[in-house]
Design a protein around this motif. Structure first.
Motif, short mmCIF file in Angstrom:
data_model
loop_
_atom_site.label_atom_id
_atom_site.label_comp_id
_atom_site.label_asym_id
_atom_site.label_seq_id
_atom_site.Cartn_x
_atom_site.Cartn_y
_atom_site.Cartn_z
N VAL A 35 26.86 33.63 40.83
CA VAL A 35 27.64 34.86 40.63
C VAL A 35 28.96 34.75 41.39
N PHE A 36 29.90 35.62 41.03
CA PHE A 36 31.16 35.63 41.76
C PHE A 36 31.77 37.02 41.72
N ASP A 37 32.80 37.21 42.51
CA ASP A 37 33.63 38.39 42.37
C ASP A 37 35.06 37.97 42.70
N ALA A 38 36.03 38.70 42.18
CA ALA A 38 37.42 38.31 42.38
C ALA A 38 38.24 39.53 42.80
N ALA A 39 38.74 39.47 44.03
CA ALA A 39 39.65 40.52 44.52
C ALA A 39 41.07 39.95 44.49
#
Ligand code: PMP
Length: 300
Positions: A35-39
């Motif tokens: 999984v990932f997230d991008a700010a």
């Protein structure tokens, strides 16, 4: 691309991107089990990290993944990664900050240690600047958004094949256009990295959260729009709702809010940057402390 490599954080160490290594047996690589997230940063400062890390935590929970950092530690590492790479930002530039958690090499163990990674990468303002002058052209491909009964779109996973196939179809047929996927029932879903909003008078609609990634920008824009006095409703929308709309815009961490000029070749009634999109973009810019449209247009 700069000649000097950027520095990222991986499993406890800061390393140049050219030296970062991940096992070819990592399930995140072989099966998209990650999984990932991008700010992003604004004027070099990280923005809404707690919100992005809360969503990362929900994605991790869905896959039973355990990152090696707490949210507070992720924030500390993200600040350090941004500082170490500050030299790489062009004038008016900003970074994406990616948080990634992969399953690990399951060949060696039933519960391998997850790999935890924090990366920053300059946002491609130059490539995208024309969108903030002309608006985005959307096309709905024949490929439908993966339904929540198969893989919940609310999980931000490494498996983007649904979008890759949709983008290929759109790019082959309409160069320069972006894909807007419909769900299995023919309702609007989302773009491959954005949520969609449709404006009718003082009412602003967006697809239900169950069918899309709940964008951090989507939530922010919904709040800003309500504060501005608009009625914001989450509901099923079909293509007719976009053809009859006054304005249509996309939201994402890097775009913030960007107007849409046409859908499937039909011009949007009030153009790409009509009064509502413009007001929302202004409110978002005030929150971020950077004039979003001006920042993009500076790269033309
Ligand atoms: N949908 C998808 C599939 C995405 O990848 C993204 C980008 N993260 C979004 C929507 C927009 O989400 P956010 O506003 O959090 O960037």
């Amino acid at each position: 691309m700069s000649s000097k490599p950027l520095v990222l954080w991986m499993n406890g160490e800061f390393v140049p991107e050219t030296e970062a290594r991940i096992s070819v047996f990592d399930d995140g690589f072989t099966r998209g089990n990650a999984v990932f997230d991008a700010a992003r940063t604004f004027a070099g400062k990280p923005f809404q990290l707690p919100e992005h890390l809360a969503r990362l935590e929900r994605s991790c929970e869905a896959l039973k993944l355990t990152p090696s950092l707490t949210a507070a530690q992720f924030i500390d590492v993200a600040n350090q990664v941004v500082q170490k790479n500050a030299w790489a930002l062009p004038k008016y530039g900003d970074f994406w900050i990616d948080f990634r958690v992969t399953r690990g090499a399951s060949r060696d163990s039933f519960s391998p240690p997850a790999s935890t990674i924090v990366i920053c990468d300059p946002i491609p303002f130059k490539t995208r600047a024309p969108l903030f002058r002309d608006g985005i052209k959307l096309v709905t491909p024949s490929i439908r958004r993966t339904p929540p009964s198969s893989v919940s779109p609310r999980i931000k996973s490494h498996n983007y094949l649904n979008f890759v196939l949709a983008e290929q179809e759109v790019k082959d047929n309409t160069p320069g256009a972006w894909a807007l996927l419909l769900d299995e029932h023919g309702n609007l879903a989302e773009g491959s990295s954005s949520n969609v909003f449709v404006v009718h008078g003082n009412e602003i609609y967006t697809p239900r959260e169950q069918m899309v990634l709940p964008g951090i920008t989507r939530a922010t824009v919904m709040k800003l729009a309500r504060d501005l006095g608009y009625t914001v409703v989450e509901k099923d929308l079909d293509l007719r709702d976009t053809y009859l709309a006054d304005e249509v815009f996309l939201t994402s961490t890097s775009l913030c809010a960007c107007g849409v000029s046409q859908i499937n070749g039909r011009a949007v009634r009030n153009g790409a940057f009509g009064p509502v999109t413009t007001k929302i973009l202004k409110a978002y810019s005030e929150l971020a402390g950077v004039d979003v449209r001006k920042q993009y247009l500076a790269f033309l």
